[in-house]
Design a protein around this motif. Structure first.
Motif, short mmCIF file in Angstrom:
data_model
loop_
_atom_site.label_atom_id
_atom_site.label_comp_id
_atom_site.label_asym_id
_atom_site.label_seq_id
_atom_site.Cartn_x
_atom_site.Cartn_y
_atom_site.Cartn_z
N LEU A 84 0.86 -1.19 0.00
CA LEU A 84 0.00 0.00 0.00
C LEU A 84 0.90 1.23 0.00
O LEU A 84 1.69 1.43 0.91
CB LEU A 84 -0.91 0.03 1.23
N HIS A 97 0.66 5.17 0.10
CA HIS A 97 -0.12 6.39 0.26
C HIS A 97 0.55 7.52 -0.52
O HIS A 97 1.77 7.52 -0.73
CB HIS A 97 -0.21 6.78 1.74
N PHE A 106 -1.28 -1.16 -4.27
CA PHE A 106 -2.44 -0.31 -4.02
C PHE A 106 -1.91 1.11 -3.83
O PHE A 106 -0.97 1.33 -3.04
CB PHE A 106 -3.19 -0.74 -2.76
N THR A 110 -3.08 5.23 -3.10
CA THR A 110 -4.11 6.23 -2.84
C THR A 110 -3.74 7.56 -3.49
O THR A 110 -2.59 8.00 -3.40
CB THR A 110 -4.32 6.45 -1.32
N ILE A 153 -6.76 4.02 -5.69
CA ILE A 153 -7.92 4.22 -4.81
C ILE A 153 -8.08 5.71 -4.54
O ILE A 153 -7.13 6.37 -4.12
CB ILE A 153 -7.74 3.47 -3.47
N TYR A 155 -9.01 8.30 -2.26
CA TYR A 155 -9.23 8.40 -0.81
C TYR A 155 -10.29 9.44 -0.45
O TYR A 155 -10.76 9.48 0.69
CB TYR A 155 -7.92 8.72 -0.09
N THR A 211 -13.62 6.96 -1.24
CA THR A 211 -13.59 5.54 -0.93
C THR A 211 -12.84 5.28 0.36
O THR A 211 -11.80 5.90 0.62
CB THR A 211 -12.91 4.75 -2.08
N ASP A 212 -13.33 4.37 1.16
CA ASP A 212 -12.59 3.89 2.32
C ASP A 212 -11.53 2.91 1.83
O ASP A 212 -11.86 1.81 1.39
CB ASP A 212 -13.54 3.18 3.30
N TYR A 213 -10.27 3.34 1.85
CA TYR A 213 -9.23 2.51 1.25
C TYR A 213 -9.07 1.17 1.97
O TYR A 213 -8.67 0.17 1.35
CB TYR A 213 -7.90 3.26 1.16
N GLU A 229 -11.71 -1.09 0.52
CA GLU A 229 -11.40 -1.38 -0.88
C GLU A 229 -10.28 -2.42 -0.98
O GLU A 229 -10.34 -3.34 -1.81
CB GLU A 229 -10.98 -0.10 -1.60
N ILE A 230 -9.27 -2.30 -0.15
CA ILE A 230 -8.17 -3.26 -0.17
C ILE A 230 -8.65 -4.64 0.29
O ILE A 230 -8.29 -5.67 -0.30
CB ILE A 230 -7.01 -2.76 0.72
#
Length: 333
Positions: A133, A135, A158, A160, A178, A180, A183-185, A188-189
């Motif tokens: 992930l 960010h 992933f 954001t 994604i 952010y 969407t609630d990441y 989603e993950i």
């Protein structure tokens, strides 16, 4: 180059931003790099004396750096003091630029890519088949991390970022962008990878560090390297700062034992004295650049007098990649 000051006369390029809004100030990293260019001897002339050219901008090196001649093009990794046209730095904090590298690429390389590399490989132990992930995936460190993930087989990324940046992120190697904002990441993950991820790159801090920790698979790692959640725009918001500080994640060794997870902290500025360690990372990054595996993504280039516009570019979340300051005339973005 002797212990006396040798001058590498240059067109200076200074990097000031890590793209997704707030990343530069929040990442707690050195805020600039500099690339120095080839020195040119004055041309001989006859007849009327031409007007004197403007003073050359220069980078003054102290100590022996192993360079062949004055004028070698170098990148500089230093913690502060680079928002100016002339600087003096220890030669141990300079690195030769690849021949094909531009000054802008050199300015965008060191801080972002050293951070991304050490977070992913030294702390994260990134391996084939891992999931990551990232960010602020459209930021300087984020884009660097995405490119580095592509050097390892079968890594799911992933990322954001704002929806308008998703197409660029997909082209760069983000498997699942994604938004952010909408969407609630975490949810989603979990839809795509129910067990979570192996590595979380966290420049956000606050409650997002806890979310990242809870997203980890067994043996997973969250590496925090910034506090972007402290930043809310061009003006300071003390309530937002207090809220982020209050929600900052903490964990004890006894809690880590049954969780089989790790929490790491990274701050490149405090590795300033680790010359051998950092030089080894730079050597690997230069090799990856020469092989075509990585290439800094430049969002825009601004002259020194437009620093406020450059910072606004980040604060308004309009940039993808690195924002640069240069001494000299404005370049077309």
């Amino acid at each position: 180059m002797s212990a006396e000051r040798e001058v590498a006369e240059a067109a200076t390029v200074v990097a000031v931003a890590e793209a997704e809004a707030g990343e530069d100030a929040s990442s707690q990293l050195p805020k600039a790099e500099e690339a120095a260019g080839d020195a040119q001897p004055p041309a001989a002339s006859e007849g009327p004396v031409a007007p004197s050219p403007p003073p050359l901008r220069c980078l003054v090196l102290t100590g022996f750096g192993g360079y062949d001649k004055v004028g070698d093009r170098v990148m500089v990794l230093i913690r502060s003091g680079m928002w100016q046209e002339e600087v003096t730095v220890p030669s141990a904090q300079t690195f030769l630029m690849p021949e094909a590298m531009t000054f802008e690429e050199a300015a965008a390389l060191l801080v972002n890519y050293i951070t991304a590399y050490m977070v992913l490989f030294d702390f994260g132990n990134l391996r084939p088949g891992h999931s990551v992930l990232v960010h602020m995936a459209a930021g300087g460190v984020g884009m660097a991390a995405v490119q580095l993930c592509r050097t390892v087989e079968n890594v799911m990324v992933f990322g954001t970022a704002s929806a308008g940046k998703h197409e660029v992120l997909k082209e760069s190697g983000v498997t699942h962008p994604i938004d952010y904002h909408t969407t609630d990441y975490v949810e989603e993950i979990k839809k795509i990878s129910p067990k979570g991820v192996d590595i979380v790159l966290d420049p956000l801090g606050g409650s997002d560090t806890a979310k990242g920790y809870n997203l980890l698979k067994p043996m997973g790692k969250v590496v925090t390297y910034g506090m972007a959640n402290l930043l809310t725009g061009p003006k300071r918001n003390l309530m937002a700062v207090a809220r982020t500080w209050w929600n900052q994640f903490s964990v004890t060794a006894l809690q880590l034992l049954p969780a089989n997870r790790a929490v790491c902290g990274f701050h490149l500025g405090y590795l300033e004295g680790e010359t051998e360690l950092v030089s080894g990372v730079v050597a690997r990054l230069v090799a990856l650049y020469n092989q075509g595996h990585i290439k800094p993504h430049i969002d825009s280039v601004w002259p020194f007098e437009k620093v406020a516009d450059a910072m606004r570019q980040m604060q308004e979340k309009r940039n993808v990649g690195k924002v640069l300051l240069v001494p000299g005339p404005e370049k077309e973005n």
